[in-house]
Enzyme design. Structure first.
Site, mmCIF file in Angstrom:
data_model
loop_
_atom_site.group_PDB
_atom_site.id
_atom_site.type_symbol
_atom_site.label_atom_id
_atom_site.label_comp_id
_atom_site.label_asym_id
_atom_site.label_seq_id
_atom_site.Cartn_x
_atom_site.Cartn_y
_atom_site.Cartn_z
ATOM 1 N N ASP A 112 0.676 -1.414 -0.164
ATOM 2 C CA ASP A 112 0.017 0.074 -0.195
ATOM 3 C C ASP A 112 0.680 1.473 0.414
ATOM 4 O O ASP A 112 1.412 2.078 -1.038
ATOM 5 C CB ASP A 112 -0.840 -0.194 1.137
ATOM 6 C CG ASP A 112 -1.892 0.304 1.290
ATOM 7 O OD1 ASP A 112 -2.083 1.883 -0.010
ATOM 8 O OD2 ASP A 112 -2.420 1.173 2.039
ATOM 9 N N ASP A 168 -7.249 -8.485 6.086
ATOM 10 C CA ASP A 168 -9.114 -8.792 7.343
ATOM 11 C C ASP A 168 -9.197 -6.740 6.681
ATOM 12 O O ASP A 168 -8.429 -6.387 6.682
ATOM 13 C CB ASP A 168 -8.460 -9.367 8.026
ATOM 14 C CG ASP A 168 -7.350 -8.169 9.156
ATOM 15 O OD1 ASP A 168 -6.407 -7.754 8.156
ATOM 16 O OD2 ASP A 168 -7.330 -7.855 9.960
HETATM 17 P P1 IMP Z 1 1.441 -0.910 3.792
HETATM 18 O O1 IMP Z 1 3.049 -0.696 4.395
HETATM 19 O O2 IMP Z 1 1.127 0.619 3.948
HETATM 20 O O3 IMP Z 1 2.830 -0.829 2.391
HETATM 21 O O4 IMP Z 1 0.831 -1.456 4.373
HETATM 22 C C1 IMP Z 1 1.066 -2.793 4.152
HETATM 23 C C2 IMP Z 1 0.297 -3.496 5.443
HETATM 24 O O5 IMP Z 1 -1.411 -2.951 5.654
HETATM 25 C C3 IMP Z 1 -0.358 -4.838 4.326
HETATM 26 O O6 IMP Z 1 0.273 -6.197 4.956
HETATM 27 C C4 IMP Z 1 -1.968 -4.973 4.477
HETATM 28 O O7 IMP Z 1 -1.142 -5.797 6.434
HETATM 29 C C5 IMP Z 1 -2.193 -3.880 5.274
HETATM 30 N N1 IMP Z 1 -2.802 -3.301 4.451
HETATM 31 C C6 IMP Z 1 -3.208 -2.289 3.579
HETATM 32 N N2 IMP Z 1 -4.274 -1.787 2.598
HETATM 33 C C7 IMP Z 1 -5.231 -2.906 2.869
HETATM 34 C C8 IMP Z 1 -5.866 -3.187 2.024
HETATM 35 O O8 IMP Z 1 -6.763 -2.438 1.442
HETATM 36 N N3 IMP Z 1 -6.672 -4.391 3.025
HETATM 37 C C9 IMP Z 1 -6.583 -4.560 4.107
HETATM 38 N N4 IMP Z 1 -5.125 -4.858 4.507
HETATM 39 C C10 IMP Z 1 -4.568 -3.816 3.670
#
Ligand code: IMP
Ligand code: MG
Length: 187
Positions: A112, A168
């Protein structure tokens, strides 16, 4: 079998709309499996799943690999609000074996902001794997803050909060067999 018909009671917010069907997931994972098999042919691969989100993707992906595979897992929690990660990452369970000299493939559910993956790559790189690559089922390019090279990507998706197939909302919906989203977000 049409599993979607049997999945009606997964959480209090009703059944999410289909963003990626179980058939599309299956076909794409088959393609990724072929690609990874070709790229690592003649080598042994350590597939490192990031819990909990990657557990279904990991299970399906490793069965598509036609090379010797070792499996490892890491547990990671990222702090933040219910649907937005803060980038503060906590390792809740570490790899159980040394990874120096190994070909390691990180398997993640979604990139994300990229903050989690950036942290993880730095954390693992100092342990001197022979190679370290990233395989993520999903990517939300709209939210990316950190440059992360995803070597193997399943699907690029719009900026929706998605659930299912391992992902989730408040701990629920991981057992949905497709990637879904709520038209009216639950938060
Ligand atoms: P980042 O550090 O923002 O890249 O987020 C990564 C983590 O956030 C992922 O491994 C997911 O566990 C959680 N995450 C991000 N977007 C979503 C979503 O749309 N649905 C569920 N979990 C998400
Ligand atoms: Mg995750």
């Amino acid at each position: 079998m049409d599993y979607m018909r049997t999945q009606k009671n997964l959480g209090p917010h009703g059944l999410p709309d289909v963003l990626i069907s179980s058939q599309d997931l299956h076909h794409r994972i088959e393609e990724l499996g072929r690609q990874i098999t070709n790229d690592y042919r003649g080598r042994q691969l350590t597939v490192l799943g990031i819990l909990k989100g990657s557990f279904l993707f990991m299970a399906d992906l490793v069965r598509m690999l036609d090379i010797p595979v070792m499996t490892e897992f890491m547990g990671i929690s990222s702090y933040g609000t219910q649907t937005h990660s803060s980038g503060e990452v906590r390792i809740t369970s570490d790899v159980k074996h040394p990874i120096d000299g190994l070909d390691v493939l990180i398997v993640e559910d979604i990139v994300d902001t990229g903050l989690t993956m950036e942290y993880l790559v730095k954390y693992l790189q100092v342990r001197n794997p022979r190679t370290l690559k990233i395989c993520s089922l999903l990517h939300k390019p709209a939210k990316q803050l950190k440059p992360v090279t995803i070597d193997y990507l399943g699907f690029s998706i719009p900026d929706h909060f998605v659930v299912g197939y391992g992902l989730d909302f408040q701990g629920l919906y991981r057992n949905l067999n497709y990637i879904g989203h709520f038209t009216t977000p639950p938060v």
